[in-house]
Design a protein around this motif. Structure first.
Motif, PDB file in Angstrom:
ATOM      1  N   ALA A  59       0.847  -1.104   0.092  1.00  0.00           N
ATOM      2  CA  ALA A  59      -0.087   0.095   0.006  1.00  0.00           C
ATOM      3  C   ALA A  59       1.096   1.404  -0.130  1.00  0.00           C
ATOM      4  N   TYR A  60       0.551   2.134  -0.875  1.00  0.00           N
ATOM      5  CA  TYR A  60       1.308   3.455  -1.140  1.00  0.00           C
ATOM      6  C   TYR A  60       0.091   4.630  -0.691  1.00  0.00           C
ATOM      7  N   ARG A  61       1.103   5.614  -0.249  1.00  0.00           N
ATOM      8  CA  ARG A  61       0.396   6.912  -0.009  1.00  0.00           C
ATOM      9  C   ARG A  61       0.947   7.811  -0.806  1.00  0.00           C
ATOM     10  N   LEU A  62       0.038   8.805  -1.228  1.00  0.00           N
ATOM     11  CA  LEU A  62       0.917  10.053  -2.056  1.00  0.00           C
ATOM     12  C   LEU A  62       1.023  11.433  -1.192  1.00  0.00           C
ATOM     13  N   ASP A  63       2.080  11.916  -1.306  1.00  0.00           N
ATOM     14  CA  ASP A  63       2.420  13.051  -0.819  1.00  0.00           C
ATOM     15  C   ASP A  63       1.944  14.510  -1.581  1.00  0.00           C
ATOM     16  N   ALA A  64       2.412  15.535  -1.125  1.00  0.00           N
ATOM     17  CA  ALA A  64       1.769  16.596  -1.817  1.00  0.00           C
ATOM     18  C   ALA A  64       2.417  16.701  -3.261  1.00  0.00           C
ATOM     19  N   ARG A  65       3.479  16.205  -3.455  1.00  0.00           N
ATOM     20  CA  ARG A  65       4.046  16.276  -4.852  1.00  0.00           C
ATOM     21  C   ARG A  65       3.431  15.006  -5.731  1.00  0.00           C
ATOM     22  N   ASN A  66       2.485  14.304  -5.226  1.00  0.00           N
ATOM     23  CA  ASN A  66       2.073  13.170  -5.947  1.00  0.00           C
ATOM     24  C   ASN A  66       3.037  12.032  -6.122  1.00  0.00           C
ATOM     25  N   GLN A  67       3.948  11.763  -4.934  1.00  0.00           N
ATOM     26  CA  GLN A  67       5.080  10.778  -5.044  1.00  0.00           C
ATOM     27  C   GLN A  67       4.408   9.580  -4.077  1.00  0.00           C
ATOM     28  N   LEU A  68       4.659   8.432  -4.448  1.00  0.00           N
ATOM     29  CA  LEU A  68       4.214   7.171  -3.808  1.00  0.00           C
ATOM     30  C   LEU A  68       5.290   6.895  -2.633  1.00  0.00           C
ATOM     31  N   HIS A  69       4.633   6.591  -1.379  1.00  0.00           N
ATOM     32  CA  HIS A  69       5.701   6.186  -0.362  1.00  0.00           C
ATOM     33  C   HIS A  69       5.015   5.029   0.324  1.00  0.00           C
ATOM     34  N   GLU A  70       5.532   3.784   0.223  1.00  0.00           N
ATOM     35  CA  GLU A  70       5.238   2.657   0.850  1.00  0.00           C
ATOM     36  C   GLU A  70       4.883   2.588   2.342  1.00  0.00           C
ATOM     37  N   ALA A  71       3.727   2.287   2.653  1.00  0.00           N
ATOM     38  CA  ALA A  71       3.046   2.317   4.068  1.00  0.00           C
ATOM     39  C   ALA A  71       3.170   0.730   4.645  1.00  0.00           C
ATOM     40  N   LEU A  72       2.794  -0.124   3.670  1.00  0.00           N
ATOM     41  CA  LEU A  72       2.761  -1.507   4.367  1.00  0.00           C
ATOM     42  C   LEU A  72       2.725  -2.510   3.164  1.00  0.00           C
ATOM     43  N   ARG A  73       3.465  -3.462   3.538  1.00  0.00           N
ATOM     44  CA  ARG A  73       3.901  -4.614   2.476  1.00  0.00           C
ATOM     45  C   ARG A  73       3.492  -5.947   2.905  1.00  0.00           C
ATOM     46  N   TRP A  74       2.871  -6.737   1.848  1.00  0.00           N
ATOM     47  CA  TRP A  74       2.269  -8.141   2.370  1.00  0.00           C
ATOM     48  C   TRP A  74       2.837  -9.061   1.736  1.00  0.00           C
ATOM     49  N   ALA A  75       3.660  -8.789   0.594  1.00  0.00           N
ATOM     50  CA  ALA A  75       4.277  -9.758  -0.107  1.00  0.00           C
ATOM     51  C   ALA A  75       5.440  -9.472  -1.066  1.00  0.00           C
ATOM     52  N   PRO A  76       6.583 -10.162  -1.444  1.00  0.00           N
ATOM     53  CA  PRO A  76       7.507  -9.829  -2.251  1.00  0.00           C
ATOM     54  C   PRO A  76       7.127  -9.243  -3.514  1.00  0.00           C
ATOM     55  N   THR A  77       7.973  -8.205  -3.930  1.00  0.00           N
ATOM     56  CA  THR A  77       7.785  -7.675  -5.213  1.00  0.00           C
ATOM     57  C   THR A  77       7.741  -8.893  -6.382  1.00  0.00           C
ATOM     58  N   SER A  78       8.674  -9.912  -6.091  1.00  0.00           N
ATOM     59  CA  SER A  78       8.901 -10.765  -7.295  1.00  0.00           C
ATOM     60  C   SER A  78       7.831 -11.695  -7.628  1.00  0.00           C
ATOM     61  N   GLN A  79       6.501 -11.566  -6.861  1.00  0.00           N
ATOM     62  CA  GLN A  79       5.437 -12.284  -7.033  1.00  0.00           C
ATOM     63  C   GLN A  79       4.518 -11.441  -7.861  1.00  0.00           C
ATOM     64  N   GLN A  80       4.475 -11.827  -9.404  1.00  0.00           N
ATOM     65  CA  GLN A  80       3.755 -11.095 -10.243  1.00  0.00           C
ATOM     66  C   GLN A  80       2.484 -12.038 -10.714  1.00  0.00           C
ATOM     67  N   SER A  81       1.190 -11.454 -10.169  1.00  0.00           N
ATOM     68  CA  SER A  81       0.144 -12.272 -10.617  1.00  0.00           C
ATOM     69  C   SER A  81      -1.026 -11.033 -10.576  1.00  0.00           C
ATOM     70  N   ALA A  82      -2.255 -11.607 -11.244  1.00  0.00           N
ATOM     71  CA  ALA A  82      -3.296 -10.865 -11.281  1.00  0.00           C
ATOM     72  C   ALA A  82      -3.896 -10.786  -9.889  1.00  0.00           C
ATOM     73  N   SER A  83      -4.812 -10.032  -9.849  1.00  0.00           N
ATOM     74  CA  SER A  83      -5.577  -9.557  -8.627  1.00  0.00           C
ATOM     75  C   SER A  83      -6.846  -8.734  -8.902  1.00  0.00           C
ATOM     76  N   ASP A  84      -7.672  -8.610  -7.916  1.00  0.00           N
ATOM     77  CA  ASP A  84      -8.854  -8.072  -7.754  1.00  0.00           C
ATOM     78  C   ASP A  84      -9.123  -7.275  -6.473  1.00  0.00           C
ATOM     79  N   LEU A  85      -9.999  -6.481  -6.426  1.00  0.00           N
ATOM     80  CA  LEU A  85     -10.086  -5.332  -5.354  1.00  0.00           C
ATOM     81  C   LEU A  85     -11.563  -5.207  -5.172  1.00  0.00           C
TER      82      LEU A  85
END
Length: 985
Positions: free
Chosen positions: A214-240
């Motif tokens: 999960a990423y939050r946006l700062d005032a300059r629309n930059q992404l900052h990671e706030a919570l991670r639940w899986a390694p980035t290497s796991q590439q797969s489709a998802s739904d929300l």
């Protein structure tokens, strides 16, 4: 940072239930309507689903072109009742009146007709439609284009209409935010490239969720990671899923993640729980997650068949896996001093679980074994050092035991009455005030004597045991010198000091009279109320003042009348283990919720007294026939906001010529039902919407004006067949309730008219009756007229014969007799002339009598027989007698002319034969008797003078008897000859 998911937060697979109907389809999308019906898009079109029946959209269509059998990826129900359908070959609108209309594409001149997105704007005033690789366009709710085409060529993975009026378009490479008019505001290009799904926190701030963090946006629309639940290497489709009460829900291969927001002015995402998904046997997984308004999650793969659902709630029920992953039936569980969990099972023996892994699989404890010759299961344990050497006290199926919680050693304890070893031990309880341990058996109540390390029957002050031979299912000390005892006959309150008892049950006095027979488990609440679980009457309660009454029964929503366990939890709740699920009951409000395999139970059947409150974390441990379940009461889902609603979805009329099915739409008026000779059967298909478990919904109906307006149950069958009702006008009422006993908010009332065939209508029967009466009257009247004419003819004929022929024969006879007297020596010819004239006169009199209508009575027959006997007796000098004592007192009974005539002629023939063949000088007796039949007998005394033979006279008698359908007997009798004629009247 990387969030490590501990075993306590990673639930075992469970709770997902396959949907048999939807699993047969290749699903693409799924939505629900405000009425609670479901629409599903598939590879071959669109279907409506009411929880039990799938209906193609084309079967519901009443106007417009048919929907082509092409894949449908987009469905959007609108508040006006219409359904927008986006397919790979065009855009359609299905109106609430059943009309299907093809809508113009955003760009009709483009080769692609693939509709990849249909979205309702946040203000609800227009619909956005996205045409793949072309662009998007705004439409009015009626389906008219309302704006220019906005080019957009990216492959859209997700499209979100935000509460602030903006639109978010998500692709595999970037995420775009568009303003309310569809103009691009900004893009994000993550590195490495992956979809970023926008969500809004409770304060309205934007967050972007990837497959892994999960990423939050700062005032300059930059992404900052706030919570991670899986390694980035796991590439797969998802739904929300975004719009959930707790927070967003993410779907990943094999896993569903529920996020929540922290409190405060700057909410942060956190992982609330995760759920394991059903196994899919496919390499390329393209999972989809949907929610309905009944409080369920639906999971399916758009590339394979299969669809599962479960309650949209945290995993508050966790089955504990057994050894080798096999089911095991649980009787007892307890925490050991070293923190391990001890579980006693029937099939697997004694099992343990490590103290720091509350969801880890159970393993066998090889060192712990029950004594040989008994069922390998502990029925109960007292977790306190009370036995020999500080051992714990325990019970098996038969023996009392002491158990070492460190080594697992188990040994028998002696009992003063040795037969009690085989009496069958049902429960073990410790009085918290005195520390004394009590055992309930099938042979009475026992207590543990710590000084002698033995069990003894309870005998107060040396008196006889008050409960000897009684079966005691459960023992509940109140800590004030009393024991509450559950028995098959009811509940007993035993005073330990005196042995006196107070009984509660069906045979108890008023106030204590309650259906608590078959009591099997007890729970004494802190407020002094005693809760009683029974085998067949549900849950009862005994108030502190001694009043007893039912508390929860089948009629109040209890799924099964047998309550096996009662366990309290914070908030005043009682958790009831039954044979058909786990029930959470709140006595203060009367609310209840039922949890089954759809919520995570390994089996719906709970074992008796197999419940335990784990002191390690306050969770409940409920044992069943398929394993032990850990339950977190504070995670249990709240009732769904939408109340159940009853719908009539299909009406089928079965006719003699053809059957007709009409599928109903929600706006349709309730139909009027009609049963007629050409349509004698009507089937009504029902649906209970907004129900989390529609397959277990219960239905009932009544026909007002028939069977005393009594309600008749349909069970869980959502279909009512009407047939065989008598003609008339009725009203059919239908009601329904969920498996948890929540009634539908509405009741269906349908007018019913039953008409019969023309020959079965009341007017037809009245006319037929009148015609029959008229026909009988006319027949009887004609018969009487014929009889009158016949009698008149017979009277005239008799009078003519008497006046003319009779008078002539009388003169001839008188002249012949005068000539014989004048002759000094009459010649034989003259004598013969006199005899013949007399015989002719007698014959004429007989003929006149036979045709005379005035002689059609029994009295006339008797007089005629007597006259003939008198004349014959004078002429022959024989003794002839008539016995008429068996005749009725009154002889005016009418006789048919044929009966009177043939009986008289048979009498004359029989008398003639008797005079002819009997011994001279012997008497002849004639008898007449009457009743149900007329009987004539002619008997001659003495041996016959000669052997009789079948002459013309006997043949004549038999012929006349046949004409009368009478029985004739003629032949030898003791001492003579007898003729007997019996004529039915």
């Amino acid at each position: 940072m990387l969030l490590a998911l501990r075993a306590a937060a990673a639930p075992a697979p469970g709770g997902w239930q396959p949907d048999a109907a939807l699993s047969k389809l290749m699903l693409r999308t799924l939505v629900t309507t405000p009425e609670g019906l479901m629409w599903v898009g598939t590879d071959d079109g669109v279907y409506r689903y009411d929880g039990t029946e799938l209906v193609p959209l084309n079967a519901l269509r009443r106007a417009g072109p048919a929907l082509p059998p092409v894949p449908c990826n987009q469905l959007l129900p609108l508040p006006d009742g219409s359904l927008w359908v986006g397919t790979e070959s065009g855009l359609y609108r299905f109106g609430p009146d059943g009309g299907l209309r093809a809508l113009p594409l955003p760009a009709p001149d483009q080769p692609s007709r693939y509709i990849a997105g249909v979205q309702l704007a946040a203000d609800g005033r227009h619909v956005w439609v996205y045409q793949r690789e072309v662009g998007l366009r705004r439409y009015s709710p009626q389906g008219r284009p309302a704006g220019p085409l906005l080019p957009y060529t990216a492959e859209v993975t997700d499209w979100f209409a935000a509460p602030d009026g903006t639109h978010w378009m998500v692709s595999e490479t970037h995420t775009s935010q568009l303003d309310s008019t569809g103009r691009l505001r900004r893009n994000w290009y993550p590195n490495p490239a992956e979809p970023l799904f926008p969500v809004y926190d409770p304060r309205g701030r934007i967050w972007l969720l990837s497959r892994h963090a999960a990423y939050r946006l700062d005032a300059r629309n930059q992404l900052h990671e706030a919570l991670r639940w899986a390694p980035t290497s796991q590439q797969s489709a998802s739904d929300l899923l975004r719009n959930t009460p707790t927070g967003p829900v993410l779907l990943r291969p094999g896993q569903l993640l529920q996020l929540s927001w922290t409190a405060g002015p700057a909410p942060q995402p956190r992982l609330l729980f995760s759920l394991a998904l059903p196994d899919w046997s496919t390499g390329a997984w393209n999972g989809r997650l949907r929610a309905d308004n009944a409080g369920r999650w639906w999971v399916f793969d758009s590339g394979t068949r299969g669809c599962w659902f479960r309650t949209a709630a945290p995993a508050f029920i966790q089955p504990l896996p057994g050894p080798d992953g096999q089911p095991y039936s649980v009787r007892a569980s307890v925490r050991l001093p070293d923190g391990r969990l001890l579980v006693s099972s029937y099939q697997k023996g004694l099992l343990t679980q490590a103290p720091d892994s509350p969801l880890a699989p159970l393993r066998r404890w090889p060192a712990a074994a029950l004594p040989a010759g008994n069922a390998p299961v502990l029925m109960g344990v007292v977790p306190a050092p009370l036995g020999p050497g500080g051992d714990w006290l325990a019970v098996g199926v038969f023996p009392f035991l002491h158990f070492n919680p460190h080594s697992g050693r188990i040994n028998k304890l002696p009992v003063t009455d040795q037969s009690a070893n085989n009496a069958g031990i049902l429960s073990l309880a410790r009085d918290p005030a005195s520390g004394r341990v009590w055992g309930g058996t099938r042979a009475g109540l026992y207590w543990y004597d710590a000084a002698a390390a033995t069990y003894r029957p309870f005998t107060p002050a040396g008196a006889p045991a008050p409960l000897a031979g009684r079966s005691i299912e459960d023992v509940c000390p109140d800590g004030r010198g009393h024991l509450w005892l559950a028995t098959p006959e009811g509940v007993e309150r035993l005073t330990l000091a005196t042995g006196s008892r107070t009984s509660y049950g069906p045979g108890a006095p008023a106030g204590r009279r309650a259906p608590v027979d078959g009591a099997r488990c007890l729970y004494l609440a802190p407020d002094g109320r005693l809760w009683v679980g029974t085998r067949a009457h549900g849950l009862a309660v005994i108030e502190p003042d001694g009043r007893a009454h039912p508390a929860l029964t089948l009629g109040q929503g209890l799924p099964n009348a047998s309550v096996a366990t009662i366990t309290p939890s914070p908030g005043g709740y009682l958790w009831l283990g039954t044979y058909q699920g786990l029930v959470r009951y709140h006595p203060g409000s009367g609310r209840l919720a039922i949890f089954t395999t759809a919520h995570g139970l390994a089996s719906d059947e709970c074992n008796a007294r197999a419940a335990y409150i784990d002191p390690a974390d306050g969770s409940l441990l409920i044992g069943g026939v398929a394993g032990l379940h850990r339950i977190w009461p504070d995670r249990a889902p709240a009732p769904a906001a939408a109340r159940p609603h009853l719908l009539l979805t299909r009406l089928t009329t079965f006719g003699t010529a053809a059957n007709h099915t009409r599928y109903l739409l929600p706006p349709d008026a309730r139909p009027a039902l009609h049963l007629a000779p050409d349509a004698p059967l009507v089937d009504l298909h029902l649906a209970l919407t907004h129900d989390a478990d529609p397959a277990r919904a219960r239905y009932a109906y009544r026909v007002r004006g028939w069977l005393g307006n009594r309600w008749l149950g349909l069970g869980t069958t959502p279909q009512l067949r009407l047939q065989g009702l008598p003609p008339g006008r009725y009203t059919v009422d239908i009601r329904a309730e969920t498996s948890q006993g929540v009634p539908a908010t509405n009741q269906l009332s349908l007018p019913l008219t039953v008409t019969a065939a023309w020959w079965n209508r009341p007017l037809t029967w009245v006319l037929a009756g009148l015609a029959a009466v008229a026909a009988v009257y006319l027949w009887q009247r004609g018969r009487l007229l014929r009889l009158r004419r016949e009698n008149e003819l017979r009277a005239r004929l008799a009078a003519d014969l008497h006046d003319e022929v009779g008078a002539l024969l009388t003169r001839v006879t008188m002249q012949a007799e005068l000539l014989r007297e004048l002759e000094l020596a009459p010649t034989p010819q003259l004598e013969a002339l006199v005899d013949d004239s007399r015989a002719a006169a007698s014959t004429v009199r007989d003929i006149i009598w036979s045709v005379d209508a005035g002689a059609d009575t029994l009295a006339a027959l008797v007089d005629r027989v007597q006259d003939h006997l008198d004349a014959t007796a004078r002429a022959t000098g024989r003794a002839l007698s008539l016995d008429d004592t068996a005749l009725p007192p009154t002889l005016d009974r009418p006789l048919p002319p044929a009966v009177r005539q043939h009986v008289y002629l048979v009498f004359k023939e029989a008398l003639t034969n008797a005079l002819k063949y009997s011994q001279p000088g012997t008497s002849i007796a004639v008898g007449l008797s009457g009743g149900a039949q007329l009987e004539l007998t002619v008997s001659s005394q003495g041996a016959p003078a000669a052997t009789s033979r079948a002459g013309q006279g006997l043949r004549n008698m038999r012929h006349r008897a046949a004409l009368l359908r009478a029985a004739l007997e003629a032949g030898p009798a003791p001492g003579g000859w007898r003729v007997r004629l019996r004529v039915p009247l």
